[in-house]
Design a protein around this motif. Structure first.
Motif, mmCIF file in Angstrom:
data_model
loop_
_atom_site.group_PDB
_atom_site.id
_atom_site.type_symbol
_atom_site.label_atom_id
_atom_site.label_comp_id
_atom_site.label_asym_id
_atom_site.label_seq_id
_atom_site.Cartn_x
_atom_site.Cartn_y
_atom_site.Cartn_z
ATOM 1 N N GLY A 47 0.813 -1.214 0.000
ATOM 2 C CA GLY A 47 0.000 0.000 0.000
ATOM 3 C C GLY A 47 0.841 1.255 0.000
ATOM 4 O O GLY A 47 0.556 2.224 -0.740
ATOM 5 N N LYS B 211 -7.849 1.050 -6.653
ATOM 6 C CA LYS B 211 -9.289 0.807 -6.556
ATOM 7 C C LYS B 211 -9.626 -0.677 -6.639
ATOM 8 O O LYS B 211 -10.545 -1.167 -5.975
ATOM 9 C CB LYS B 211 -10.025 1.568 -7.669
ATOM 10 C CG LYS B 211 -10.110 3.063 -7.438
ATOM 11 C CD LYS B 211 -10.891 3.749 -8.545
ATOM 12 C CE LYS B 211 -10.955 5.255 -8.293
ATOM 13 N NZ LYS B 211 -11.651 5.969 -9.394
ATOM 14 N N SER C 184 -9.078 -2.144 -3.302
ATOM 15 C CA SER C 184 -10.162 -1.738 -2.409
ATOM 16 C C SER C 184 -11.426 -2.555 -2.671
ATOM 17 O O SER C 184 -12.149 -2.914 -1.739
ATOM 18 C CB SER C 184 -10.451 -0.241 -2.598
ATOM 19 O OG SER C 184 -11.512 0.174 -1.778
ATOM 20 N N THR C 185 -11.671 -2.873 -3.946
ATOM 21 C CA THR C 185 -12.854 -3.673 -4.307
ATOM 22 C C THR C 185 -12.779 -5.064 -3.687
ATOM 23 O O THR C 185 -13.771 -5.581 -3.164
ATOM 24 C CB THR C 185 -12.968 -3.789 -5.837
ATOM 25 O OG1 THR C 185 -13.092 -2.482 -6.393
ATOM 26 C CG2 THR C 185 -14.185 -4.623 -6.228
ATOM 27 N N THR D 283 -13.592 -4.733 -0.071
ATOM 28 C CA THR D 283 -15.012 -4.450 0.138
ATOM 29 C C THR D 283 -15.853 -5.712 -0.032
ATOM 30 O O THR D 283 -16.821 -5.931 0.699
ATOM 31 C CB THR D 283 -15.496 -3.364 -0.847
ATOM 32 O OG1 THR D 283 -14.704 -2.186 -0.675
ATOM 33 C CG2 THR D 283 -16.964 -3.028 -0.608
ATOM 34 N N LEU E 75 -7.635 -4.896 2.424
ATOM 35 C CA LEU E 75 -8.083 -3.745 3.206
ATOM 36 C C LEU E 75 -6.917 -2.886 3.662
ATOM 37 O O LEU E 75 -6.961 -1.649 3.586
ATOM 38 C CB LEU E 75 -8.900 -4.224 4.410
ATOM 39 C CG LEU E 75 -10.274 -4.833 4.075
ATOM 40 C CD1 LEU E 75 -10.842 -5.551 5.291
ATOM 41 C CD2 LEU E 75 -11.232 -3.747 3.599
ATOM 42 N N ALA F 268 -5.249 -1.109 0.588
ATOM 43 C CA ALA F 268 -6.058 0.019 0.120
ATOM 44 C C ALA F 268 -5.948 1.207 1.071
ATOM 45 O O ALA F 268 -5.870 2.368 0.642
ATOM 46 C CB ALA F 268 -7.523 -0.419 -0.017
ATOM 47 N N MET F 269 -5.921 0.930 2.375
ATOM 48 C CA MET F 269 -5.805 1.989 3.378
ATOM 49 C C MET F 269 -4.455 2.705 3.264
ATOM 50 O O MET F 269 -4.386 3.942 3.238
ATOM 51 C CB MET F 269 -5.956 1.395 4.773
ATOM 52 C CG MET F 269 -5.836 2.401 5.911
ATOM 53 S SD MET F 269 -7.291 3.424 6.103
ATOM 54 C CE MET F 269 -8.482 2.203 6.614
ATOM 55 N N LYS G 142 -4.169 4.814 0.125
ATOM 56 C CA LYS G 142 -4.980 6.038 0.154
ATOM 57 C C LYS G 142 -4.339 7.135 0.994
ATOM 58 O O LYS G 142 -4.305 8.300 0.600
ATOM 59 C CB LYS G 142 -6.376 5.715 0.697
ATOM 60 C CG LYS G 142 -7.303 6.916 0.755
ATOM 61 C CD LYS G 142 -8.682 6.515 1.245
ATOM 62 C CE LYS G 142 -9.626 7.722 1.310
ATOM 63 N NZ LYS G 142 -10.974 7.338 1.804
#
Length: 451
Positions: free
Chosen positions: A51, A62, A65-66, A69, A229, A232-233, A236
């Motif tokens: 990340g 993205k 992240s998908t 999710t 997760l 993605a964190m 970002k």
């Protein structure tokens, strides 16, 4: 504009390919029978590194992240069915309603006591770190303080008006209350006409077994979900987001860690009389999922499996205490965080606080943690209540928004762990903790390794 879209598309493919390779590596570890806990830890570590690399080189994450999710949604799909089925199943097994009252009082008492201790630890750590020192005053332009719901509104939100609508909209507290009513009715009728409720109890018991099996399927995806997760964190926010508020992050995580070690470790060691290292090793899946999903509700299915299969707490106690804890037990969000932020805001605006203010912080944190049960964004609401009670500017809360996701991982992990510890304490006091099975040395992997 087109060039930007093409670049974003290209970098998104890069992150997807990298993630698929890492997921393949984690699957390879599973086939080699590497323990579930180690695979989750490896996924977390790789996700953090990848990340930060994505963030540094501006690679679109993205797709990662998908993946995360999807994992969270699969866990969330189990929450409402679990609350309904397991709460009814646990209460319906009681011989009388006096047991329910006794267990309920113990549970809520533990939640309040541990949240008060968490607030006290947060207060003391924040006073030592003084995280607001050197931070310039100011607010975010788009910051709007959370509106504190009125007492009557909180009560109305807790009472189910249409159980099926509450289930569809994911409102856990009204669903929990509905399930309790149904379960109490089963116990009441069953005390007079056992045969009349036997088909219902058998159906609920059968559904509980089916749901536990579905949970096992979903939990097997945890190492992959944790990787996605965290990656993605980190992609970002990156490292730059942390720098201006590093002292606030350090103060928060120090307080959370101290509460984890002193309060939880003390309760497990001296009250439940259990080896704390063995306890936390067995509870690790709950801690990891809470840390990465940042949702006590999403952690509930995992926690129930950990409590019953690894910690050897009876399903009856676990099915009652754990859903209640996911709703009102907020050691991190309602205890540590409001206390730390109160000291932070007072420091930023150079507002002196007295001993009576410190006492007020602890008391209001305890009360608000229960008072905002079921309200979205409980950490923000609890903190707003504490700041308002002290007369501190709510704009100061806006300064913490940049790191809220970072600290929320730790807050949620402490919330979920607090529920796990409280469930063990209640089960032990009720003689529903299988100590002999817990103390065995065999590896208990919840059947998480795929065949």
């Amino acid at each position: 504009m087109n060039n930007n879209l093409i670049k974003a598309f290209e970098t998104n493919w890069i992150s997807l390919v990298v993630s698929l390779v890492i997921i393949g590596f984690l699957y390879f570890l599973a086939k080699k029978r590497v323990s579930f806990g180690y695979r989750v830890l490896i996924g977390l570590g790789i996700g953090l590194i990848v990340g930060f690399i994505f963030n540094t080189y501006k690679i679109d994450a993205k797709s990662v992240s998908t993946i995360g999710t999807i994992y969270v949604n699969l866990i969330k799909m189990m929450v409402i069915p679990l609350v309904v089925v397991l709460v009814i199943n646990s209460i319906a097994g009681l011989s009388n309603l006096g047991q329910l009252r006794k267990i309920g009082l113990k549970t809520i008492g533990l939640f309040l006591a541990t949240t008060g201790i968490a607030a006290l630890i947060g207060l003391l750590v924040a006073l030592v770190f003084n995280p607001g020192s050197g931070i310039p005053q100011g607010t975010l332009k788009d910051f709007k303080p959370k509106e504190i719901p009125t007492f009557s509104q909180v009560i109305l939100d807790l009472v189910p008006s249409n159980p099926f609508n509450e289930m569809a909209t994911g409102k856990v507290v009204p669903v929990l209350i509905f399930a309790i009513f149904v379960a109490v009715a089963i116990v009441h009728i069953g005390s007079k006409k056992p045969d009349a409720v036997k088909p219902v109890k058998d159906l609920i018991a059968s559904l509980a077994q089916v749901l536990h099996q579905v949970i096992k399927y979903v939990i097997r995806l945890t190492p992959y979900g944790v990787y996605a997760l965290i990656a993605a964190m980190a992609a970002k926010y990156g490292v730059d987001t942390l720098k201006p508020l590093i002292m606030l992050i350090l103060a928060t995580y120090t307080a959370l860690l101290l509460h984890f070690i002193i309060t939880f470790g003390g309760l497990v060691t001296f009250v439940a009389k259990v080896n704390p290292f063995k306890f936390f090793r067995k509870a690790y899946p709950t801690i990891a999922v809470a840390f990465t999903t940042r949702s006590s509700y999403a952690t509930l299915p995992v926690n129930l499996e950990v409590l019953t299969k690894k910690l050897r707490v009876s399903p009856r106690i676990a099915s009652f205490v754990a859903p209640l804890g996911a709703t009102i037990n907020m050691n991190g969000c309602g205890g540590v965080w409001p206390a730390v932020v109160a000291i932070f805001v007072a420091g930023v605006y150079h507002i002196p606080l007295s001993v009576s203010d410190y006492i007020l912080i602890v008391l209001v944190s305890m009360i608000s943690s229960v008072g905002v049960a079921g309200v979205p964004g409980p950490a923000a609401i609890s903190t707003t209540v504490v700041l308002t009670a002290l007369g501190l500017p709510l704009e100061g809360l806006g300064l913490t928004l940049a790191i809220d996701a970072i600290v929320d991982m730790g807050r949620t992990a402490v919330n979920a762990t607090g529920t796990t510890v409280s469930t063990l304490i209640v089960a032990n006091s009720e003689g529903e903790f299988d100590r002999a099975s817990f103390d065995r040395d065999e590896e208990d992997e919840l059947e998480l390794n795929p065949a």
